[in-house]
Each structure stands twice: as structure tokens, then as C-alpha cells.
Design an enzyme around this catalytic site. Structure first.
Site, PDB file in Angstrom:
ATOM      1  N   ARG A  91       0.830  -1.223   0.000  1.00  0.00           N
ATOM      2  CA  ARG A  91       0.000   0.000   0.000  1.00  0.00           C
ATOM      3  C   ARG A  91       0.857   1.264   0.000  1.00  0.00           C
ATOM      4  O   ARG A  91       0.546   2.239   0.668  1.00  0.00           O
ATOM      5  CB  ARG A  91      -0.934   0.034   1.217  1.00  0.00           C
TER       6      ARG A  91
ATOM      7  N   GLU B  38      -4.888   4.227   6.319  1.00  0.00           N
ATOM      8  CA  GLU B  38      -4.474   3.957   4.943  1.00  0.00           C
ATOM      9  C   GLU B  38      -5.074   4.994   3.995  1.00  0.00           C
ATOM     10  O   GLU B  38      -4.511   5.334   2.962  1.00  0.00           O
ATOM     11  CB  GLU B  38      -4.934   2.541   4.574  1.00  0.00           C
TER      12      GLU B  38
ATOM     13  N   SER C 157     -10.616  -0.405   2.944  1.00  0.00           N
ATOM     14  CA  SER C 157      -9.889  -0.574   4.212  1.00  0.00           C
ATOM     15  C   SER C 157      -9.433   0.797   4.709  1.00  0.00           C
ATOM     16  O   SER C 157      -8.759   1.521   3.989  1.00  0.00           O
ATOM     17  CB  SER C 157      -8.642  -1.431   3.996  1.00  0.00           C
TER      18      SER C 157
HETATM   19  N1  EPU Z   1     -11.168 -10.493   9.927  1.00  0.00           N
HETATM   20  C1  EPU Z   1     -11.954 -10.603  11.052  1.00  0.00           C
HETATM   21  N2  EPU Z   1     -12.932  -9.676  11.226  1.00  0.00           N
HETATM   22  C2  EPU Z   1     -13.188  -8.687  10.343  1.00  0.00           C
HETATM   23  C3  EPU Z   1     -12.395  -8.579   9.207  1.00  0.00           C
HETATM   24  C4  EPU Z   1     -11.381  -9.504   9.004  1.00  0.00           C
HETATM   25  O1  EPU Z   1     -11.755 -11.490  11.886  1.00  0.00           O
HETATM   26  O2  EPU Z   1     -14.103  -7.901  10.585  1.00  0.00           O
HETATM   27  C5  EPU Z   1     -10.121 -11.497   9.685  1.00  0.00           C
HETATM   28  C6  EPU Z   1     -10.511 -12.439   8.539  1.00  0.00           C
HETATM   29  O3  EPU Z   1     -11.269 -13.532   8.995  1.00  0.00           O
HETATM   30  C7  EPU Z   1      -9.163 -12.870   8.021  1.00  0.00           C
HETATM   31  C8  EPU Z   1      -8.297 -11.636   8.244  1.00  0.00           C
HETATM   32  O4  EPU Z   1      -8.946 -10.854   9.244  1.00  0.00           O
HETATM   33  O5  EPU Z   1      -8.649 -13.917   8.782  1.00  0.00           O
HETATM   34  C9  EPU Z   1      -8.056 -10.815   6.982  1.00  0.00           C
HETATM   35  O6  EPU Z   1      -9.287 -10.393   6.441  1.00  0.00           O
HETATM   36  P1  EPU Z   1      -9.544 -10.252   4.845  1.00  0.00           P
HETATM   37  O7  EPU Z   1      -9.144 -11.507   4.166  1.00  0.00           O
HETATM   38  O8  EPU Z   1     -10.926  -9.761   4.666  1.00  0.00           O
HETATM   39  O9  EPU Z   1      -8.510  -9.175   4.342  1.00  0.00           O
HETATM   40  P2  EPU Z   1      -7.959  -7.829   5.028  1.00  0.00           P
HETATM   41  O10 EPU Z   1      -6.564  -8.074   5.454  1.00  0.00           O
HETATM   42  O11 EPU Z   1      -8.913  -7.324   6.050  1.00  0.00           O
HETATM   43  C10 EPU Z   1      -6.900  -6.909   2.841  1.00  0.00           C
HETATM   44  C11 EPU Z   1      -6.873  -5.616   2.072  1.00  0.00           C
HETATM   45  C12 EPU Z   1      -8.150  -5.455   1.264  1.00  0.00           C
HETATM   46  C13 EPU Z   1      -8.249  -6.624   0.292  1.00  0.00           C
HETATM   47  C14 EPU Z   1      -8.258  -7.938   1.112  1.00  0.00           C
HETATM   48  C15 EPU Z   1      -8.211  -9.153   0.232  1.00  0.00           C
HETATM   49  C16 EPU Z   1      -5.505  -4.095   3.390  1.00  0.00           C
HETATM   50  C17 EPU Z   1      -5.473  -2.875   4.246  1.00  0.00           C
HETATM   51  N3  EPU Z   1      -6.727  -4.496   3.000  1.00  0.00           N
HETATM   52  O12 EPU Z   1      -7.960  -6.842   3.770  1.00  0.00           O
HETATM   53  O13 EPU Z   1      -8.032  -4.261   0.496  1.00  0.00           O
HETATM   54  O14 EPU Z   1      -9.442  -6.548  -0.472  1.00  0.00           O
HETATM   55  O15 EPU Z   1      -7.054  -8.000   1.936  1.00  0.00           O
HETATM   56  O16 EPU Z   1      -6.945  -9.281  -0.333  1.00  0.00           O
HETATM   57  O17 EPU Z   1      -4.453  -4.651   3.063  1.00  0.00           O
HETATM   58  C18 EPU Z   1      -8.487  -1.936   0.510  1.00  0.00           C
HETATM   59  O18 EPU Z   1      -7.280  -1.738   0.517  1.00  0.00           O
HETATM   60  O19 EPU Z   1      -9.313  -0.973   0.497  1.00  0.00           O
HETATM   61  C19 EPU Z   1      -9.014  -3.286   0.544  1.00  0.00           C
HETATM   62  C20 EPU Z   1     -10.312  -3.554   0.620  1.00  0.00           C
END
Ligand code: EPU
Length: 304
Positions: A116, A299, A191
């Protein structure tokens, strides 16, 4: 200067010149048997570009389907999702240096892409107008990125055995539609925080209490090298999980809230001001710091 305006939070009304980049156009600049090089104007909508690639069977951006924003802003924060970052397909970023009005270009390496992050978000922030981005995409033997857990689950739910760029895009679109709020329906910037990178020591301490804490290895570039190496001292955590554990998921404070399906996304139910959203973000940062000792970094671009 704004592109799609999808990754910013205004703290106040802006009473000065605002430039909205709205240039259009896609041009194939080169192709061979395996690859195609496409130069795309900054004002093109990102998802429409992804759909155009799918229609033409150009591979490389399918995991990035449905990300709001424009092509010209995609390199700034190095948009990423489901195991792919836009840096993986960017060949060059074309720009105008504001101070000199001169046209210039940045090779992929010169953009200093990271998680990012890019040169346009830190050292050179506000100094360039990105006019076009060129991408190197595959025409055949596409590199399929299906390792991300959510993609695997979606593909098996859809019983989609055929692995191709269209089935990956289809899975990504379904996941995003289910999990992330559509900015056209409810205001949000995706995010709101970056996933934090913490010391192994702190991670171990948290893991003792929460054995199921999601965690990911981190990689870094060695000086003067193209290669990423595993950093065994650092661990990436999921900000959404940390916020969720603090009980914020689905909570609403006036018109500012935390999304019910993904705690990393802050939403505006209608009349929240930029300040309201910002205060909620700070409240979350304080709580996560107090509970886990982890500092969350915003972010979204905060504009005051
Ligand atoms: N999780 C929870 N509770 C929540 C949200 C997430 O327990 O409310 C847990 C999920 O179960 C999982 C972990 O956290 O084990 C990661 O969650 P997720 O796979 O949804 O991905 P993220 O790390 O929250 C990142 C990116 C997203 C991207 C997704 C998929 C960042 C800041 N965000 O989210 O990007 O779509 O991975 O690759 O790196 C964005 O940048 O705007 C964005 C949406």
C-alpha cells in the site's frame, strides 16, 4: 488533485483549486505471442479497465476486480487484493512534474512500490500528476493466483473447476460484493487502516492469549536487489481482526460506523462529517493500542 476520489477523507470543505483527472483512452503499445503492453489514461475507471482486460483475455489484473478508483491512482497506494498487487503488472508510470511542467516517466523499480505504498505516496507526494500507466499483461499461459483462502472457498462453493482469469474475477467479484459495502450505496473508502506489521515478540505475546490470531509472513527487499526475502523478525497482522476483537464490528456512532461484515471498513450512513469519521478512526486506534499494543496506521488519505 483527485482521481476517482475513493480513497480520501475530507476533514473540512475545500475552498481552493481542485483538479479532477478525467482523461480517457487505452492504447496497445506493443505485443508479442505471450504478452501485451497497454498504456491507459489516468482517468479511466479501474474496474472498467479490468473488465476490458477480461473481454480481451489479457491476464494479470483479474484479482483486482471491483476495486473502486481510477487507473491513475492505482500506483499511488499500490492497490492490492487476494494475493496480487498492481505493482506486479505495472511497467511504467507516466507523469508531469508540477514544478517544472515537464513530462517524465517512472519505471516500475523507480516507483519504489511496497505494501500500500509507492514513491508518490511518500517522498514525491503531491509533486507529480500521473497522466498514464502502462501495464504488461499476459495473452496466454496466464499466471493464476488462487492461493488466497477466500478465493479457494468461493471457487469450491461455485463448484468452478475451470481455473481461468474469468473464474478468478468472478470469485473476486462475489467475495467483494458479499463482504465490502458498495461506495455508491454507502459511503466508504475500503480498508481504512493498513494491516500492521509488528515484531515477532509482540506477535508471540498476543498469540499466547489468542492462538487463532490471523498472521502473515512479511517480505522485504534487499538493498539494490529485485528479490524479496522473508523477514523472520516481523509479522503482519489483520487490522480487521484486531478491530473486530475490540467489539467495533457493526457498531454505529451517529452516522459514522464500522461495517457489519468487515471491521476494517468505516462507513458513512449519510450525514457523518469527515471529522466524525476521523474521530471514530482515532477511537479505534486508541482501543487497539490499549488492548493489543499495536499501532494502526490510517491507509486512507486524510485531507485537511
Ligand atoms: N477479519 C476478522 N474480522 C473482520 C475482518 C477480518 O476477523 O471484521 C479477519 C478475517 O477472517 C481474516 C483476516 O482478518 O482472517 C483478513 O481479512 P480479509 O481476508 O478480509 O482481508 P484484510 O486483510 O482485512 C486486505 C486488504 C483489502 C483486500 C483484502 C483481500 C488491506 C489494508 N486491505 O484486507 O483491500 O481486499 O485483503 O486481499 O491490506 C483496501 O485496501 O481498500 C481493501 C479492501
Amino acid at each position: 488533485m483527485i482521481g476517482g476520489g475513493s480513497n480520501m477523507l475530507l476533514l473540512n470543505d475545500i475552498d481552493r483549486l481542485v483538479i479532477h483527472i478525467n482523461t480517457k483512452g487505452k492504447k496497445i503499445i506493443k505485443q508479442d505471442e505471450n504478452h501485451v503492453w497497454v498504456k491507459v489514461a489516468a482517468g479511466e475507471n479501474w474496474h472498467e479497465f479490468v473488465l476490458w482486460c477480461l473481454e480481451n483475455n489479457y491476464g494479470g489484473v483479474e484479482n483486482l476486480a471491483l476495486i473502486p478508483g481510477n487507473v491513475g491512482t492505482s500506483p499511488i497506494q499500490n492497490i492490492g487484493a487476494y494475493g496480487v498487487e498492481v505493482k506486479d503488472v505495472i511497467e511504467k508510470v507516466y507523469a508531469i512534474e508540477i514544478a517544472t511542467r515537464k513530462e517524465t516517466s517512472f519505471s516500475n523499480t523507480k516507483c519504489k512500490f511496497a505494501y500500500r505504498d509507492s514513491i508518490f505516496k511518500n517522498v514525491q507526494k503531491g509533486k507529480y500528476i500521473i497522466t498514464d500507466v502502462s501495464f504488461k499483461l499476459t495473452r496466454k499461459n496466464h499466471d493464476i493466483h488462487d492461493a488466497y483462502g477466500a478465493i479457494q472457498a468461493k471457487l469450491s462453493e461455485k463448484r468452478n473447476k475451470k481455473l481461468c482469469i474469468a473464474s478468478i474475477a468472478d470469485a473476486v467479484i462475489s467475495i467483494r460484493t458479499e463482504k465490502l459495502p458498495d461506495p455508491k450505496e454507502i459511503g466508504n473508502s475500503g480498508s481504512f487502516f493498513k494491516n500492521p506489521i509488528v515484531s515477532k515478540k509482540l506477535f508471540k505475546k498476543i498469540q499466547k492469549e489468542y492462538p487463532n490470531i490471523p498472521n502473515y509472513p512479511t517480505y522485504q527487499k534487499q538493498y539494490n536487489s529485485e528479490f524479496l526475502i522473508l523477514n523472520s523478525e516481523l509479522v503482519k497482522l489483520a487490522a480487521g481482526w484486531l478491530i473486530d476483537q475490540c467489539g467495533f464490528k457493526g457498531k454505529r456512532y451517529g452516522d459514522a460506523g464500522v461495517h457489519k461484515n468487515q471491521a476494517l471498513v468505516l462507513v458513512n450512513y449519510g450525514n457523518a462529517t469527515g471529522q466524525d469519521i476521523f474521530k471514530l478512526a482515532q477511537k479505534i486506534q486508541n482501543k487497539v493500542k490499549e488492548r493489543f499494543g499495536v499501532a494502526l496506521e490510517m491507509e486512507v488519505n486524510i485531507i485537511s
